[in-house]
Design a protein around this motif. Structure first.
Motif, PDB file in Angstrom:
ATOM      1  N   ALA A  35     -69.416-135.761 -25.251  1.00  0.00           N
ATOM      2  CA  ALA A  35     -68.321-135.343 -24.371  1.00  0.00           C
ATOM      3  C   ALA A  35     -67.067-134.962 -25.140  1.00  0.00           C
ATOM      4  CB  ALA A  35     -67.988-136.461 -23.383  1.00  0.00           C
ATOM      5  N   HIS A  36     -66.992-135.338 -26.422  1.00  0.00           N
ATOM      6  CA  HIS A  36     -65.791-135.028 -27.205  1.00  0.00           C
ATOM      7  C   HIS A  36     -65.736-133.537 -27.512  1.00  0.00           C
ATOM      8  CE1 HIS A  36     -62.511-135.480 -30.023  1.00  0.00           C
ATOM      9  NE2 HIS A  36     -63.215-134.844 -30.940  1.00  0.00           N
ATOM     10  N   ARG A  37     -64.568-132.955 -27.345  1.00  0.00           N
ATOM     11  CA  ARG A  37     -64.367-131.536 -27.606  1.00  0.00           C
ATOM     12  C   ARG A  37     -63.305-131.369 -28.675  1.00  0.00           C
ATOM     13  NH1 ARG A  37     -64.188-129.123 -21.377  1.00  0.00           N
ATOM     14  NH2 ARG A  37     -66.286-129.825 -20.765  1.00  0.00           N
ATOM     15  N   GLU A  38     -63.661-130.615 -29.709  1.00  0.00           N
ATOM     16  CA  GLU A  38     -62.728-130.373 -30.792  1.00  0.00           C
ATOM     17  C   GLU A  38     -61.645-129.393 -30.341  1.00  0.00           C
ATOM     18  OE1 GLU A  38     -62.524-131.771 -33.632  1.00  0.00           O
ATOM     19  OE2 GLU A  38     -64.393-132.940 -33.626  1.00  0.00           O
ATOM     20  N   ARG A  39     -60.419-129.642 -30.777  1.00  0.00           N
ATOM     21  CA  ARG A  39     -59.316-128.731 -30.488  1.00  0.00           C
ATOM     22  C   ARG A  39     -59.231-127.700 -31.609  1.00  0.00           C
ATOM     23  NH1 ARG A  39     -54.869-128.800 -27.314  1.00  0.00           N
ATOM     24  NH2 ARG A  39     -55.345-130.910 -26.608  1.00  0.00           N
ATOM     25  N   TRP A  40     -59.523-126.446 -31.269  1.00  0.00           N
ATOM     26  CA  TRP A  40     -59.537-125.387 -32.274  1.00  0.00           C
ATOM     27  C   TRP A  40     -58.132-124.882 -32.596  1.00  0.00           C
ATOM     28  CZ3 TRP A  40     -64.028-125.125 -34.592  1.00  0.00           C
ATOM     29  CH2 TRP A  40     -65.177-125.481 -33.885  1.00  0.00           C
ATOM     30  N   LEU A  41     -57.219-124.977 -31.661  1.00  0.00           N
ATOM     31  CA  LEU A  41     -55.848-124.532 -31.871  1.00  0.00           C
ATOM     32  C   LEU A  41     -54.912-125.721 -31.722  1.00  0.00           C
ATOM     33  CD1 LEU A  41     -55.874-121.208 -29.798  1.00  0.00           C
ATOM     34  CD2 LEU A  41     -56.109-121.458 -32.282  1.00  0.00           C
ATOM     35  N   PRO A  42     -53.820-125.759 -32.484  1.00  0.00           N
ATOM     36  CA  PRO A  42     -52.880-126.881 -32.347  1.00  0.00           C
ATOM     37  C   PRO A  42     -52.193-126.860 -30.988  1.00  0.00           C
ATOM     38  CG  PRO A  42     -51.972-125.172 -33.773  1.00  0.00           C
ATOM     39  CD  PRO A  42     -53.402-124.793 -33.511  1.00  0.00           C
ATOM     40  N   ARG A  43     -51.775-128.030 -30.546  1.00  0.00           N
ATOM     41  CA  ARG A  43     -51.090-128.138 -29.263  1.00  0.00           C
ATOM     42  C   ARG A  43     -49.741-127.420 -29.330  1.00  0.00           C
ATOM     43  NH1 ARG A  43     -51.670-131.723 -25.065  1.00  0.00           N
ATOM     44  NH2 ARG A  43     -53.126-132.954 -26.331  1.00  0.00           N
ATOM     45  N   ALA A  44     -49.465-126.597 -28.320  1.00  0.00           N
ATOM     46  CA  ALA A  44     -48.214-125.835 -28.300  1.00  0.00           C
ATOM     47  C   ALA A  44     -47.029-126.765 -28.067  1.00  0.00           C
ATOM     48  CB  ALA A  44     -48.269-124.768 -27.212  1.00  0.00           C
ATOM     49  N   SER A  45     -45.943-126.519 -28.796  1.00  0.00           N
ATOM     50  CA  SER A  45     -44.739-127.327 -28.648  1.00  0.00           C
ATOM     51  C   SER A  45     -43.929-126.850 -27.442  1.00  0.00           C
ATOM     52  CB  SER A  45     -43.891-127.243 -29.917  1.00  0.00           C
ATOM     53  OG  SER A  45     -43.469-125.906 -30.137  1.00  0.00           O
ATOM     54  N   GLN A  46     -42.885-127.602 -27.101  1.00  0.00           N
ATOM     55  CA  GLN A  46     -42.033-127.230 -25.974  1.00  0.00           C
ATOM     56  C   GLN A  46     -41.320-125.907 -26.242  1.00  0.00           C
ATOM     57  OE1 GLN A  46     -42.010-128.960 -23.197  1.00  0.00           O
ATOM     58  NE2 GLN A  46     -40.584-127.599 -22.146  1.00  0.00           N
ATOM     59  N   GLU A  47     -40.920-125.686 -27.485  1.00  0.00           N
ATOM     60  CA  GLU A  47     -40.252-124.427 -27.834  1.00  0.00           C
ATOM     61  C   GLU A  47     -41.198-123.240 -27.680  1.00  0.00           C
ATOM     62  OE1 GLU A  47     -37.950-122.373 -31.673  1.00  0.00           O
ATOM     63  OE2 GLU A  47     -38.745-124.418 -31.782  1.00  0.00           O
ATOM     64  N   GLU A  48     -42.434-123.392 -28.129  1.00  0.00           N
ATOM     65  CA  GLU A  48     -43.404-122.306 -28.011  1.00  0.00           C
ATOM     66  C   GLU A  48     -43.739-122.012 -26.551  1.00  0.00           C
ATOM     67  OE1 GLU A  48     -45.745-123.114 -32.249  1.00  0.00           O
ATOM     68  OE2 GLU A  48     -46.567-123.834 -30.344  1.00  0.00           O
ATOM     69  N   LEU A  49     -43.855-123.052 -25.742  1.00  0.00           N
ATOM     70  CA  LEU A  49     -44.120-122.834 -24.321  1.00  0.00           C
ATOM     71  C   LEU A  49     -42.963-122.114 -23.640  1.00  0.00           C
ATOM     72  CD1 LEU A  49     -45.731-126.271 -23.366  1.00  0.00           C
ATOM     73  CD2 LEU A  49     -46.898-124.089 -23.664  1.00  0.00           C
ATOM     74  N   SER A  50     -41.727-122.461 -24.018  1.00  0.00           N
ATOM     75  CA  SER A  50     -40.559-121.809 -23.428  1.00  0.00           C
ATOM     76  C   SER A  50     -40.496-120.334 -23.816  1.00  0.00           C
ATOM     77  CB  SER A  50     -39.289-122.532 -23.876  1.00  0.00           C
ATOM     78  OG  SER A  50     -38.139-121.909 -23.348  1.00  0.00           O
ATOM     79  N   LYS A  51     -40.775-120.032 -25.093  1.00  0.00           N
ATOM     80  CA  LYS A  51     -40.765-118.630 -25.526  1.00  0.00           C
ATOM     81  C   LYS A  51     -41.855-117.827 -24.824  1.00  0.00           C
ATOM     82  CE  LYS A  51     -38.806-119.407 -30.135  1.00  0.00           C
ATOM     83  NZ  LYS A  51     -39.042-119.316 -31.606  1.00  0.00           N
ATOM     84  N   ALA A  52     -43.046-118.419 -24.683  1.00  0.00           N
ATOM     85  CA  ALA A  52     -44.133-117.710 -24.012  1.00  0.00           C
ATOM     86  C   ALA A  52     -43.807-117.439 -22.548  1.00  0.00           C
ATOM     87  CB  ALA A  52     -45.423-118.526 -24.124  1.00  0.00           C
ATOM     88  N   ARG A  53     -43.067-118.340 -21.917  1.00  0.00           N
ATOM     89  CA  ARG A  53     -42.714-118.137 -20.516  1.00  0.00           C
ATOM     90  C   ARG A  53     -41.750-116.971 -20.349  1.00  0.00           C
ATOM     91  NH1 ARG A  53     -40.019-123.125 -17.510  1.00  0.00           N
ATOM     92  NH2 ARG A  53     -38.414-122.612 -19.043  1.00  0.00           N
ATOM     93  N   PHE A  54     -40.823-116.783 -21.301  1.00  0.00           N
ATOM     94  CA  PHE A  54     -39.872-115.684 -21.195  1.00  0.00           C
ATOM     95  C   PHE A  54     -40.476-114.360 -21.660  1.00  0.00           C
ATOM     96  CE2 PHE A  54     -36.893-119.118 -20.804  1.00  0.00           C
ATOM     97  CZ  PHE A  54     -35.904-118.602 -19.982  1.00  0.00           C
TER      98      PHE A  54
END
Length: 256
Positions: free
Chosen positions: A171-190
């Motif tokens: 059931a374990h799934r490897e994370r291929w990409l790092p978790r997005a930070s709050q700054e990256e999420l804010s930039k992607a939203r704009f």
């Protein structure tokens, strides 16, 4: 031969029928959660049959361990990991359906042979004599588990632990990409084409605060973004009563 009274027959046919119904529901249900609930029904009725056959300890263990702990573990895993209905149509191992059919037929033959032998060759004696040898049902089970069946009991425990570890690994799934930070999420939203800020709240003018009431923009027109999409698709949006808006403006001195 032990006599069977009417009450025992009623309990057997009622609980046995519900247990079989739960087993059929397990096989025929399309959703994994529903299958787990059908298994719980089967286990509870098996516990009733154990108690009716002078084995109260097995009945309580059936309820506490299997119906309580094991079934809750199944449901927890299903809710955390998630099961997609499309996954059941994909064979991860080639030929697994054929092997499953062969094993099911073999199990059915063994069950029919065992039930047939039990109805013809075995004389029922009940559990009173077996329970009386060691002074009770609990003492008798403890003696058998830790003397005659000690190795099988420990091997089964190791097998269950191995199965639990294997389930966690699968059931374990490897994370291929790092978790997005709050700054990256804010930039992607704009950067995206969506609305960068908070959407206007629904029901923002007087006399109506329902979710199907649109908010009003500064020019007095309703805001389409303030109504949830499903309500718009169903046509359940409350129309703006401009007469009420004018009354509110007059009460507020003409300001919107």
């Amino acid at each position: 031969m032990t006599e069977v009274n009417l009450g025992e027959e009623i309990v057997f046919w009622f609980s046995g029928g519900l247990a079989v119904l739960g087993a059929l529901g397990l096989i025929l249900s399309r959703k994994a959660v529903h299958s787990a609930l059908w298994v719980a029904l089967t286990m509870i009725n098996l516990a009733v049959l154990y108690v009716a056959n002078s084995a109260p300890f097995l009945g309580m263990v059936q309820v506490v361990v299997y119906t309580g702990a094991v079934m809750m573990l199944f449901l927890f895993v299903l809710m955390v990991v998630g099961v997609d209905s499309s996954d059941s149509l994909i064979e991860t191992l080639k030929g697994q359906r054929l092997v499953a059919i062969v094993l099911a037929v073999g199990l059915a033959i063994l069950l029919v042979a065992g039930i047939g032998a039990g109805l013809t060759d075995v004389v029922p004696v009940g559990l009173d004599e077996a329970n009386g040898v060691d002074g009770g049902n609990v003492q008798g089970i403890a003696r058998l588990l830790f003397t005659d069946y000690l190795v099988a009991f420990e091997v089964t425990s190791a097998l269950l632990i191995t199965a639990a570890l294997g389930a966690m690994v699968l059931a374990h799934r490897e994370r291929w990409l790092p978790r997005a930070s709050q700054e990256e999420l804010s930039k992607a939203r704009f950067i995206g084409a969506g609305h960068p800020g908070n959407l206007p709240s629904s029901g923002t003018y007087a006399r109506h605060n329902a979710v199907d009431t649109p908010a009003l923009l500064p020019d007095g027109s309703p805001s389409a973004q303030s109504i949830p999409g499903p309500l718009v698709a169903r046509g359940d949006v409350r129309p703006v009563d401009h007469h009420e808006v004018e009354q509110i403006e007059s009460l507020g001195g003409g300001s919107k």
